[in-house]
Design a protein around this motif. Structure first.
Motif, PDB file in Angstrom:
ATOM      1  N   ALA A  86       0.847  -1.193   0.000  1.00 56.43           N
ATOM      2  CA  ALA A  86       0.000   0.000   0.000  1.00 56.43           C
ATOM      3  C   ALA A  86       0.880   1.240   0.000  1.00 56.43           C
ATOM      4  CB  ALA A  86      -0.905  -0.008   1.225  1.00 56.43           C
ATOM      5  N   ALA A  87       0.841   1.983  -1.092  1.00 51.39           N
ATOM      6  CA  ALA A  87       1.491   3.284  -1.169  1.00 51.39           C
ATOM      7  C   ALA A  87       0.421   4.354  -0.952  1.00 51.39           C
ATOM      8  CB  ALA A  87       2.213   3.435  -2.505  1.00 51.39           C
ATOM      9  N   GLY A 112       3.609  -1.165  -6.040  1.00 47.91           N
ATOM     10  CA  GLY A 112       3.034  -0.213  -5.095  1.00 47.91           C
ATOM     11  C   GLY A 112       1.728   0.361  -5.610  1.00 47.91           C
ATOM     12  N   LEU A 113       0.745   0.455  -4.730  1.00 52.55           N
ATOM     13  CA  LEU A 113      -0.566   1.009  -5.093  1.00 52.55           C
ATOM     14  C   LEU A 113      -0.773   2.303  -4.317  1.00 52.55           C
ATOM     15  CD1 LEU A 113      -2.689  -2.275  -5.016  1.00 52.55           C
ATOM     16  CD2 LEU A 113      -1.467  -1.269  -6.960  1.00 52.55           C
ATOM     17  N   ASP A 139     -10.071  -4.684  -5.951  1.00 54.93           N
ATOM     18  CA  ASP A 139      -9.867  -5.166  -7.315  1.00 54.93           C
ATOM     19  C   ASP A 139      -8.451  -4.871  -7.794  1.00 54.93           C
ATOM     20  OD1 ASP A 139     -10.826  -6.111 -10.004  1.00 54.93           O
ATOM     21  OD2 ASP A 139     -10.354  -4.049 -10.521  1.00 54.93           O
ATOM     22  N   ALA A 140      -7.945  -3.679  -7.478  1.00 57.88           N
ATOM     23  CA  ALA A 140      -6.585  -3.310  -7.884  1.00 57.88           C
ATOM     24  C   ALA A 140      -5.550  -4.228  -7.235  1.00 57.88           C
ATOM     25  CB  ALA A 140      -6.316  -1.856  -7.504  1.00 57.88           C
ATOM     26  N   ASN A 141      -5.767  -4.568  -5.976  1.00 59.33           N
ATOM     27  CA  ASN A 141      -4.846  -5.466  -5.272  1.00 59.33           C
ATOM     28  C   ASN A 141      -4.818  -6.849  -5.906  1.00 59.33           C
ATOM     29  OD1 ASN A 141      -3.451  -4.591  -2.534  1.00 59.33           O
ATOM     30  ND2 ASN A 141      -5.357  -3.436  -2.708  1.00 59.33           N
ATOM     31  N   VAL A 142      -5.990  -7.376  -6.221  1.00 55.83           N
ATOM     32  CA  VAL A 142      -6.057  -8.704  -6.836  1.00 55.83           C
ATOM     33  C   VAL A 142      -5.340  -8.695  -8.179  1.00 55.83           C
ATOM     34  CG1 VAL A 142      -7.601 -10.475  -7.770  1.00 55.83           C
ATOM     35  CG2 VAL A 142      -8.190  -9.308  -5.628  1.00 55.83           C
TER      36      VAL A 142
END
Length: 321
Positions: free
Chosen positions: A120-121, A170-171, A224-227
């Motif tokens: 998690a960014a 990184g998100l 959804d972004a993590n998956v």
């Protein structure tokens, strides 16, 4: 897939945990959380699920991180001490959790030979850069200790990828909101505070004139972004940072009006001083995540606010009287 989620009892982490456990291709989901800001209540529906495992522990302890990573294929690193105001009041603790803790997880993942770490960014990394929308390669100077810690995470990720040949993604979250976001305490986020105020029929305090704007992002979009980041196979998509947002700007006044509309309320807010370290406007360019991850946010801010309001109304986290 066997996946470790740090901070999995927290707001985003618990939503992600619940989703991953439901996927047939996921064999095991292990959560590591010290329960300082997360809650076991967020995971109570999963306790009897054979895929789910919980470890109570702190990412500031390297041995704990090694133990948690053992036997895992992937790591989703969500654990952090959030909040710009908290970081201004507690810079040492924020640094220990967000920098030392993240370095522990990255290093443990390296030692265990974890395939990939998604971490998690934060949009706070853009700091004082004036450009809108925010594009990943253009950042300014950090405006808070929290922003410094999240930028350092990205620097370490880049170095660990280059030096150790790791896969890290990184998100950069933009103001994520939704069910399970804690409305209690001095560092509660603005949307749960607004909803709490409406449910209690008490006028909320808006910092500044209410025209500050944010790219508010429903938690389902972040999940959804993590998956996608955990499973993407395109080599160009790895060792990158991505904006994770809806791609539209909404002011605090507009958010409050939307919540009032859902609730059928006629409350008027109170206006207070601006907060230290806050940026005036934030808006994400999400084209990179769309192109490389296939990310497509499916829940709008208005839809998300309605879902969130209905969830909070059904809960008993706080008094409505």
């Amino acid at each position: 897939m066997r996946i470790l989620i740090t901070g999995g009892a927290g707001f985003i982490g618990s939503n992600l945990t619940e989703h991953l456990v439901s996927l047939t291709e996921v064999e095991k989901v292990r959560v590591l959380d010290n329960l300082s800001t997360g809650s076991l209540k967020n995971l109570e529906a999963l306790v009897k699920n054979s895929k789910f495992e919980f470890i109570e522990g702190d990412i500031r302890n390297y041995d704990t991180c090694l133990k948690a990573c053992t036997g895992m294929d992937l790591v989703s690193h969500q654990a952090a001490l959030g909040s710009v105001p908290r970081s201004i009041n507690e810079p040492l603790t924020t640094n220990e959790v967000n920098i030392t803790g993240t370095l522990n997880i990255f290093t443990a993942a390296k030692e265990i030979k974890i395939k990939r770490v998604v971490y998690a960014a934060s949009s706070s990394t853009y700091g004082d850069h004036p450009g809108l929308p925010k594009v990943e390669d253009n950042i300014g100077k950090p405006l808070s200790p929290y922003a410094v810690t999240k930028y350092v995470n990205e620097l370490y990720a880049r170095v660990y990828a280059d030096v150790y040949g790791m896969e890290l993604i990184g998100l950069r979250y933009f103001n994520v909101f939704g069910p399970r976001q804690n409305p209690q305490g001095p560092y509660a986020a603005v949307i749960p505070l607004f909803i709490k105020a409406v449910l209690n029929n008490e006028p909320p305090v808006i910092n500044g004139d209410g025209e500050h704007s944010r790219d508010f992002t429903f938690v389902g979009n972040a999940v959804d972004a993590n998956v996608r980041a955990l499973t993407v196979v395109n080599p160009e998509a790895v060792n990158q940072v991505y904006n994770i947002a809806f791609g539209e700007r909404t002011t605090l006044n507009e958010v409050f009006e939307s919540i009032k509309g859902v609730a059928g309320s006629d409350l008027a807010p109170l206006y207070g001083p601006e907060r230290k370290g806050d940026v005036k406007h934030s808006l994400a360019d999400i084209s990179k995540a769309k192109n490389l991850l296939g990310y497509q946010p499916s829940t709008s801010v208005k839809e998300g606010l309605k879902t969130a309001f209905e969830w909070y109304r059904e809960q008993h986290h706080f008094s409505y009287s």
